[in-house]
Every structure is written in structure tokens, then in C-alpha cells.
Scaffold this active site. Structure first.
Site, short mmCIF file in Angstrom:
data_model
loop_
_atom_site.label_atom_id
_atom_site.label_comp_id
_atom_site.label_asym_id
_atom_site.label_seq_id
_atom_site.Cartn_x
_atom_site.Cartn_y
_atom_site.Cartn_z
N GLY A 13 0.82 -1.22 0.00
CA GLY A 13 0.00 0.00 0.00
C GLY A 13 0.85 1.27 0.00
N ARG A 17 -1.36 8.39 3.99
CA ARG A 17 -1.69 9.18 5.18
C ARG A 17 -0.52 9.38 6.14
NH1 ARG A 17 -6.93 5.80 6.66
NH2 ARG A 17 -5.95 4.37 5.19
N LYS A 24 5.55 3.08 4.61
CA LYS A 24 4.86 3.01 5.90
C LYS A 24 5.37 1.90 6.81
CE LYS A 24 0.40 1.61 6.36
NZ LYS A 24 -1.05 1.80 6.32
N GLY A 143 -14.40 -3.17 7.33
CA GLY A 143 -15.32 -4.08 6.66
C GLY A 143 -16.17 -4.77 7.72
N ARG A 336 30.88 5.02 26.92
CA ARG A 336 30.74 4.81 25.47
C ARG A 336 31.12 3.40 25.04
NH1 ARG A 336 34.18 9.30 22.99
NH2 ARG A 336 33.63 8.11 21.14
N ASN A 380 43.24 5.88 41.25
CA ASN A 380 42.47 7.10 41.44
C ASN A 380 42.82 8.07 40.32
OD1 ASN A 380 40.71 8.68 43.47
ND2 ASN A 380 42.31 10.08 42.74
N ASN A 389 44.59 10.44 23.49
CA ASN A 389 44.70 9.16 22.77
C ASN A 389 44.80 9.33 21.27
OD1 ASN A 389 42.04 10.13 22.71
ND2 ASN A 389 41.20 8.10 22.35
N ALA A 426 49.94 16.48 40.36
CA ALA A 426 48.87 17.24 39.71
C ALA A 426 49.44 18.14 38.62
CB ALA A 426 48.14 18.09 40.75
N ARG A 443 55.83 19.04 35.01
CA ARG A 443 55.28 20.40 34.83
C ARG A 443 56.43 21.35 35.16
NH1 ARG A 443 52.23 19.32 40.31
NH2 ARG A 443 53.69 20.31 41.72
C1 UD1 Z 1 -8.95 -3.50 4.92
C2 UD1 Z 1 -10.12 -4.42 4.65
C3 UD1 Z 1 -11.22 -4.13 5.68
C4 UD1 Z 1 -10.68 -4.28 7.07
C5 UD1 Z 1 -9.45 -3.42 7.26
C6 UD1 Z 1 -8.80 -3.73 8.59
C7 UD1 Z 1 -10.09 -4.73 2.22
C8 UD1 Z 1 -10.76 -4.40 0.94
N1 UD1 Z 1 -10.62 -4.18 3.32
O1 UD1 Z 1 -9.36 -2.16 4.70
O2 UD1 Z 1 -12.31 -5.04 5.49
O3 UD1 Z 1 -11.66 -3.97 8.01
O4 UD1 Z 1 -8.47 -3.70 6.24
O5 UD1 Z 1 -7.74 -2.84 8.87
O6 UD1 Z 1 -9.11 -5.48 2.21
N2 UD1 Z 1 -2.51 -3.48 -0.03
C9 UD1 Z 1 -1.61 -3.91 -0.96
N3 UD1 Z 1 -1.84 -3.64 -2.26
C10 UD1 Z 1 -2.94 -2.97 -2.69
C11 UD1 Z 1 -3.85 -2.52 -1.72
C12 UD1 Z 1 -3.62 -2.80 -0.40
O7 UD1 Z 1 -0.59 -4.52 -0.61
O8 UD1 Z 1 -3.09 -2.81 -3.90
C13 UD1 Z 1 -2.26 -3.79 1.37
C14 UD1 Z 1 -2.02 -2.55 2.22
O9 UD1 Z 1 -0.61 -2.24 2.27
C15 UD1 Z 1 -2.54 -2.97 3.57
C16 UD1 Z 1 -3.63 -4.00 3.23
O10 UD1 Z 1 -3.40 -4.40 1.92
O11 UD1 Z 1 -1.52 -3.59 4.35
C17 UD1 Z 1 -5.04 -3.47 3.42
O12 UD1 Z 1 -5.26 -2.39 2.54
P1 UD1 Z 1 -5.91 -1.03 3.01
O13 UD1 Z 1 -6.07 -0.16 1.82
O14 UD1 Z 1 -5.18 -0.48 4.18
O15 UD1 Z 1 -7.36 -1.55 3.43
P2 UD1 Z 1 -8.31 -0.92 4.51
O16 UD1 Z 1 -9.07 0.18 3.90
O17 UD1 Z 1 -7.59 -0.65 5.76
CA CA Z 2 -5.30 -0.39 6.63
#
Ligand code: UD1
Ligand code: CA
Length: 457
Positions: A13, A17, A24, A143, A336, A380, A389, A426, A443
């Protein structure tokens, strides 16, 4: 545990955000990259292999994953959705049999014991797909798990596609699943991007399997915090706080006093024996072992070090050092890498020790720098002593025998070797070796002259 079990981690992903140049899943929480938490979960379950789907920042993620022996990466060139992401692993996994756990790379709070329960439930009930679900107060954004009249799971409906009735369901999809490898690929191939985002949703696999007569189910865990996903930096901090509380409470249960958990940060492979007290504002990180009866802090950092028993450290910074029994450090010391402080050593006020062994009972109490030195027992080191050094090119060694007394404000120009029982006056600048039992003064002699101007200079 299960021989025919594999892991798939979806980590392609865009992580938009997070607003970051760093992928991420490489953001750190409690000293560890997000993705490490889910990989560690898979390893704890002794999976045959973990396949990691990368996309955004794949080169960086792959490089990070080099340190893991049992993972393989799969590239998702275009981000077409979670089902499409999982499908990228098909070519590498199609010959495998058994079950696969599918997780997201951004859920660091999930525990291996919960995943183990999910897998056990999946196998026991001979399911084709089991969703790890949870009942939450506010299901918005997740979901929803749709069950039929008899309670069987028939589908997952995403927030954006849910009707009012579905929106009111508070059993949600964690994004973690266990699938039977025999049936999942065919169902994945059937997923269509029939939604407003035009994405191939992994969640649609559930209704496809269900319609084709396969067994779909959900295993509900009660702890909502375990399925918290990290999508932005506020959630990163939130996950960090929970992870930190878990680490600290385990230590406290095992007999460590933590005076102020809110200002104490302990990450990594840290072991602390019972009856040690951690005072406020203390950071302990990396591979750290601390014995019994120690008092660490306040305002102290200990990184990758071994601290034995009954050691006291206050207002100090310790990195890659070994501190033996009954040593006292601080306030305001810097210990260190490569420093070894033998039993009963004292290092105090604004003193620094680097790559040196300080022998039993020796003291470096005030304003000193000890680097590349071998200091004997009961030495001491007077206030303001410096081991010189470094000549700008190389580092040289200083050796001080047992029972040496170094007068205040001495410079020890290395390489230099001082025999045991030597007394250094000293203010000396020592440039040559001194054999044992001598008094050395290096010294210029004080001279007193008449002043020309009776008032000033
Ligand atoms: C997803 C679930 C949702 C669930 C939620 C829990 C789906 C459609 N929905 O939503 O039901 O409640 O997680 O957190 O899966 N990713 C890829 N490639 C892509 C798209 C996504 O690797 O093309 C990966 C993302 O990096 C992530 C995961 O899939 O780790 C989930 O994708 P994300 O877009 O975060 O789904 P959510 O909207 O969180
Ligand atoms: Ca997610």
C-alpha cells in the site's frame, strides 16, 4: 507448530496518510519497524515461509528484509487492491498445500497467541476461510462481517458499500485471515473490481467461497486494540503507547519496579532481573541485560549494554558497555562503546569513558576523559585527567598499573605506560613511560617574581 502453514503479509500500500518518504511499514514503533511485528508473529508460529508483498518503496523494504532468513518478497507493480496483492504470491505458492495466514504489514499490536488461536480454530472446524474478527464500539471504516440467519459468515461488506443495516453491524474484519491453499487461488481469480474504488478487494473472496459451497467463518477476538491498524502518525503513536505498556507491565509483573511508567521507554531485547528499580525519564534500548538490585535513572539512557548486579546509574548515558557489580555511575557520565567497568568502579560528574577497561575499585570521579586505556585496580584518576589518545591520525593506548594515583589535571599522552603504585603529580603532562613505585612530576616549576606595576599585571 503446524508444518503446512505459510504467511503472507500485504505491504504494498502507498501509506499516503503517513505523509512520508519512508515506506509506511518501515516506520518504527517502540524501536522496531512496523513490519517486523507481523513477521515475528509468523516466525513464532513456525510458518514454512513468509511471503511479503511489496510495492511502494519496494527496494527499501526488500533491503530491510535481508536480515530475515525465512521471508521472500513478491512485487505488486500496480496497487490494484488487497486481493490483487495476495494474488501476486500465487506463482510462488501454487504448489504449496495446507493453510496460509494473510496479514497486513501495518498491524503491530496483533499477538502470535491470537493468530495461533485463529489457525487452531480454522483447522479444527475444517474451514476454507476464517476471518479474524472483533466486536468494536465504533465499526466505522472497517469491513463488516455479514452472517446469515444461522450465524454463518456469508460476506464482508466494506464501509463504502454497506447499507444502513450493514453499517450497524459491529463485528468487523481485522484484515487478518486464514485460508485453505487448496481453494483460495480459484476464488481470488474470480474477484472483480466491483466497487467505487475499482479495487480488487480481498474481502470479496469470502462471498465467492461461500457461494461456491466452501466453508467461510469468522473467529472473534475480544481485544479491539490488537487489530488497530497504523495509517497515520497519530495511530503510530497510539500503537507505540500500547506496545510500551505491554513491555513495561511484563517487567513489573516479573518484579521490576518502574516508578513512572509514563516517562519510561524500554524497547528491544531487554532483560531486567527482579528488585531492580527504574526511575523516571529512563530509556533502555536494544540488547540490554540488567541484573538484580540496580537503580537505573532518573534521566538515564542504557543502550546495548550489560549491567550486572547492584549497579547505580543516575543522569547518565551508557552505550555498548559492560558494567560489573556494585559500580556507581553519574550524575552526568557518558560511558561509550567498548567500556568495561569492573566491580566497584565509580565514574562520576562529567566523566567520559570509551573503549577502556577500568579495573576493580578504581575511580574516575570528576571531569575526565578515559579513552583507549587499560586502567588497573584501585586507581584514582584525579579531576580533569585526560588520556590524549589521538594525534589527529591514529589512536593510541594508555596503560595505568594497579594502585596508580593520577593527580588532578593530568594529561596522559598516549602511547604511554605507567607502572603500578606510581604517583603522578597534579598538573603533569606525561609523555614517557614510568616504571612502578615512582613519583613523577611533569610540569614546569613555579616561579614567583616581583610585580612591575603594584596594582595590576
Ligand atoms: C482493509 C479491509 C477491511 C478491514 C481493514 C482492517 C479490504 C478491501 N478491506 O481495509 O475489510 O476492516 O483492512 O484494517 O481489504 N494493499 C496492498 N496492495 C494494494 C492494496 C492494499 O498490498 O493494492 C495492502 C495494504 O498495504 C494494507 C492491506 O493491503 O496492508 C489493506 O489495505 P488497506 O487499503 O489499508 O485496506 P483498509 O481500507 O484498511
Ligand atoms: Ca489499513
Amino acid at each position: 507448530m503446524k508444518t503446512n502453514l505459510y504467511g503472507v503479509i500485504l505491504a504494498a500500500g502507498n501509506g499516503t496518510r503517513m505523509k512520508s518518504c519512508l515506506p509506511k511499514v518501515l516506520h518504527k514503533v517502540c524501536g522496531k519497524e512496523l513490519i517486523s511485528y507481523v513477521i515475528d508473529c509468523c516466525e513464532a508460529l513456525k510458518v514454512g515461509k513468509t511471503y511479503i508483498v511489496t510495492g511502494n518503496g519496494s527496494e527499501q523494504v526488500k533491503q530491510f528484509l535481508n536480515k530475515y532468513g525465512n521471508v521472500e518478497t513478491v512485487l505488486q507493480k500496480e496497487r490494484l487492491g488487497s486481493a490483487h496483492a495476495f494474488l501476486q504470491a500465487k506463482s510462488k505458492m501454487k504448489k504449496l498445500t495446507g493453510n496460509v495466514i494473510v496479514m497486513c504489514g501495518d498491524t503491530p499490536l496483533i499477538t502470535s497467541s491470537t493468530i495461533k488461536k485463529l489457525v487452531d480454530y480454522h483447522i479444527k472446524n475444517k474451514n476454507d476461510a476464517t476471518i479474524l474478527s472483533g466486536f468494536v464500539g465504533n465499526p466505522f471504516g472497517y469491513g463488516r462481517i455479514v452472517r446469515d440467519m444461522s450465524g454463518n459468515v456469508s460476506s464482508i461488506v466494506e464501509e463504502k458499500s454497506a447499507n444502513e443495516k450493514e453499517k450497524s453491524i459491529n463485528e468487523i474484519n481485522s484484515g487478518i485471515y486464514c485460508f485453505n491453499l487448496k481453494t483460495v487461488w480459484k476464488a481470488l481469480d474470480k474477484v472483480k473490481p466491483n466497487n467505487s474504488k475499482k479495487e480488487y478487494y480481498l474481502t470479496d473472496v469470502i462471498s465467492i467461497l461461500n457461494k461456491d459451497g466452501f466453508k467461510t467463518d469468522a473467529f472473534a477476538i475480544c481485544k479491539e486494540e490488537e487489530i488497530l491498524g497504523v495509517n497515520d502518525r497519530a495511530q503510530l503513536a497510539c500503537a507505540g503507547k500500547i506496545l510500551k505498556e505491554r513491555i513495561l507491565s511484563e517487567l513489573m509483573i516479573n518484579g521490576v519496579t518502574i516508578e513512572d511508567p509514563s516517562s519510561t521507554y524500554i524497547y528491544g531485547n531487554v532483560k531486567i532481573a527482579q528488585d531492580t528499580v527504574i526511575k523516571p525519564n529512563t530509556f533502555i534500548e536494544g540488547d540490554v541485560k540488567i541484573g538484580t538490585g540496580c537503580v537505573i535513572g532518573p534521566d538515564t539512557s542504557v543502550i546495548n549494554s550489560e549491567i550486572k548486579n547492584n549497579v547505580s546509574i543516575k543522569y547518565s548515558y551508557i552505550d555498548s558497555a559492560v558494567i560489573e557489580d556494585n559500580v556507581k555511575i553519574g550524575p552526568f557520565s557518558h560511558i561509550r562503546p567498548g567500556a568495561v567497568l569492573k566491580q566497584k568502579v565509580k565514574v562520576g560528574n562529567f566523566s567520559e569513558v570509551k573503549k577502556s577497561v577500568v579495573g576493580e575499585g578504581s575511580k574516575v570521579n570528576h571531569l575526565s576523559y578515559i579513552g583507549d586505556a587499560l586502567v588497573g585496580k584501585d586507581v584514582n584518576i584525579g579531576a580533569g585527567t585526560i588520556t590524549c589518545n589521538y594525534d589527529g591520525v591514529s589512536k593510541y593506548k594508555t596503560v595505568l598499573g594497579d594502585n596508580v594515583f593520577v593527580g588532578s589535571n593530568t594529561n596522559l599522552v598516549a602511547p604511554v605506560n605507567i607502572g603500578k603504585n606510581v604517583l603522578i603529580a597534579a598538573g603533569s603532562t606525561i609523555t614517557e613511560n614510568v616504571v612502578k613505585n615512582k613519583l613523577v612530576i611533569a610540569r614546569s616549576r613555579q616561579i614567583i617574581k616581583e610585580k612591575k606595576n603594584k596594582k595590576r599585571g
